[in-house]
Design an enzyme around this catalytic site. Structure first.
Site, mmCIF file in Angstrom:
data_model
loop_
_atom_site.group_PDB
_atom_site.id
_atom_site.type_symbol
_atom_site.label_atom_id
_atom_site.label_comp_id
_atom_site.label_asym_id
_atom_site.label_seq_id
_atom_site.Cartn_x
_atom_site.Cartn_y
_atom_site.Cartn_z
ATOM 1 N N TYR A 12 40.649 -46.855 79.874
ATOM 2 C CA TYR A 12 39.231 -47.195 79.801
ATOM 3 C C TYR A 12 38.904 -48.693 79.798
ATOM 4 C CZ TYR A 12 38.611 -42.253 79.117
ATOM 5 O OH TYR A 12 38.622 -40.893 79.309
ATOM 6 N N PHE A 41 35.397 -37.096 68.570
ATOM 7 C CA PHE A 41 34.287 -36.403 69.241
ATOM 8 C C PHE A 41 34.612 -36.195 70.708
ATOM 9 C CE2 PHE A 41 33.448 -40.956 68.962
ATOM 10 C CZ PHE A 41 33.185 -41.317 70.260
#
Length: 414
Positions: free
Chosen positions: A124, A414
Site C-alpha cells: 500500500y 476492520f
C-alpha cells in the site's frame, strides 16, 4: 482480456462474497443464510468488484469511519477493507484501479483521509499509505508475573456480565474510550452484535466469551470492559488453562488497572494472551516481574493516507507552538502541495496552502501519514533519506510539534 471494474449490485453479492472467501483462503461456498448476514454489512455504493466474463475475480470495499486524532477530534475516514485479487488475475492493475476509484470518491465525499489494515506490508505504500499505528501482543506466565504481588484493590466494582448486558453497555463505553485514544475508530452496532454472538456466521464456530465490566466507585457507571475466553486444560490434576483477551477497553486508568488485575487473578489460568495492545500499554508495569511477559508479536497495524492535507493537519493538536512549511509529494494528487502549519500555544492549529512559500521539509504523502498520529520520527525519516530538510532544524521541529504523550493505538481489525 476485458475486465469490468465497477460497483456491485445486489445480484452480484453471492459471487462477490465467494471471490472474497477464496481470496482470503476460505471455502468458496457461502451459505445463503450467511450471504444475507454479510450483505447487511455492505454499502454497495462503496463496494467494487472486477468481473471477467461475468465472473467476479477481485473484491474491494470501504466503510465510513471516524478516526480519533491527537487532541480528541473525530476525523471522517474512508476505511478500506476486503481487498482481494484472484491468483488467476494478478499483475493486471486491478487493485490499483479499484483503489484509485475509492480514493477519488472518498475525497469527493469530503473524507479527510483513508485508513486500512495491510495484510501484506509492501502493497500500500505505492498508493500513498503509510503505517500509522503499531500493536504488541504479549504472552504472560501468570505465576511468575504475579509472584509476591501485593494485594491491591482498585476503587470501583467488578462484575461478570452476560453478552446481552455487554451489548447494552458496550457501545456507549467504547464511545468514551475511543475519544480518549488517538488511532481508535468508532464501532458500529453490527460490531457489537457479532462480538456478543447476537448475530452469528453459520460458517464460523462460536464459543461464547466471558465479559467483565468495571463500574466507577462513586457513580456506578461502566468505565471499563474486558472480553476473554479460557481454554480448560488439565495435566493430571494440575490446571494449565490459557486465557485469551479479545478486547479490553477502559475510559479511566483505574478501570484499566482493575481489569488487568482481575484477569491476572482468574483461577486455574497459567498463561494470558493479551490480544492486540498499544505498544506502550501499562500492563507490563503492573507485573511484579515484567520479564514474565514475552512479546508474541509486535507489528504495524493501521495504515493511513491523507486526502485533504489542510483539513487533516488542522484537525489534530500539537505539543508545542510553532510554524512549519511542508512540501508534500503525492503522485495521485490528493494530498500534494506546499502547506503552512501554524500551531498555537493551546495546541490548536491551522494548515493552509502556501504555494509560494519556501518549504522547511519535503516529504511524500506516505511519510507524512506515518507522522500524522505521532507514532513516527521525522529525524529517523531524515536519517533514512525519506525526507529532505531545507532548514537545518526542520526534522527536530517537526518531531517537537507532532509528538504525543502516548503512542496512537487502533485496537480493531476492520
Amino acid at each position: 482480456m476485458t475486465l469490468d471494474v465497477r460497483t456491485i449490485t445486489d445480484s452480484d453479492v453471492p459471487q462477490w462474497l465467494s471471490a472474497l472467501n477464496v481470496g482470503f483462503l476460505h471455502a468458496a461456498t457461502v451459505p445463503d443464510e450467511e450471504v444475507e448476514i454479510r450483505r447487511a454489512g455492505l454499502d454497495l455504493d462503496r463496494t467494487q468488484g472486477a468481473f471477467d466474463e461475468g465472473r467476479c475475480v477481485a473484491t474491494f470495499r470501504s466503510m465510513p469511519r471516524e478516526l480519533t486524532v491527537p487532541g480528541g477530534a473525530l476525523v471522517a475516514a474512508d476505511a478500506i477493507t476486503n481487498v482481494s485479487v484472484s491468483a488467476t488475475h494478478r499483475r493486471r492493475g486491478i487493485a490499483g484501479r479499484m483503489m484509485a476509484n475509492a480514493l477519488t470518491a472518498a475525497k469527493e465525499r469530503g473524507d479527510a483521509l483513508a485508513i486500512l489494515i495491510a495484510a501484506e506490508y509492501p502493497i500500500y505504500g505505492r498508493f500513498g499509505f503509510g503505517p500509522a499505528t503499531t500493536i504488541t501482543e504479549w504472552e504472560i506466565e501468570v505465576a511468575r508475573a504475579t509472584k509476591s504481588a501485593p494485594a491491591v484493590v482498585e476503587p470501583g466494582r467488578l462484575e461478570v456480565i452476560t453478552p446481552a448486558e455487554a451489548l447494552k453497555i458496550g457501545p456507549e463505553l467504547h464511545d468514551r474510550f475511543r475519544r480518549l485514544t488517538p488511532g481508535a475508530i468508532n464501532r458500529l452496532d453490527r460490531w457489537w452484535e457479532l462480538s456478543t454472538g447476537t448475530v452469528r456466521m453459520p460458517s464460523e464456530d462460536w464459543k461464547e466469551p466471558l465479559f467483565v465490566v468495571h463500574r466507577d466507585a462513586s457513580t456506578g457507571r461502566p468505565d471499563g470492559l474486558a472480553t476473554y475466553r479460557v481454554e480448560e486444560k488439565w495435566q493430571g490434576m494440575l490446571p494449565n488453562c490459557p486465557l485469551t483477551v479479545s478486547h479490553l477497553i477502559a475510559a479511566t486508568p483505574t478501570a484499566e488497572r482493575a481489569l488487568w488485575r482481575y484477569l491476572l487473578s482468574v483461577d486455574w489460568v497459567t498463561t494470558i494472551h493479551t490480544g492486540l495492545r498499544a505498544p506502550d500499554d501499562i500492563l507490563l508495569a503492573l507485573l511484579t516481574d515484567p520479564r514474565a511477559a514475552r512479546v508474541s508479536h509486535s507489528t504495524d497495524l493501521m495504515w493511513l493516507r491523507l486526502l485533504d492535507t489542510p483539513r487533516a493537519l488542522s484537525a489534530r493538536t500539537y505539543a508545542t507552538p510553532g510554524t512549519l512549511v511542508l512540501a508534500v509529494d503525492d503522485p495521485a494528487g490528493h494530498a500534494s502541495g506546499t502547506f503552512r502549519l501554524e500551531a498555537a500555544p493551546d495546541g490548536t492549529a491551522t494548515c493552509t496552502p502556501a504555494p509560494d512559500a519556501a518549504p522547511d521539509l519535503t516529504l511524500t504523502a506516505a511519510d507524512l501519514a506515518t507522522l500524522y498520529l505521532g507514532d513516527a520520527s521525522a529525524a529517523r525519516l531524515s536519517a533514512l533519506g525519506n525526507l529532505t530538510e531545507h532548514t537545518p532544524d526542520a526534522a527536530a521541529r517537526t518531531d517537537a510539534l507532532f509528538r504525543t504523550p502516548r503512542r496512537p493505538w487502533c485496537p480493531d481489525i476492520f
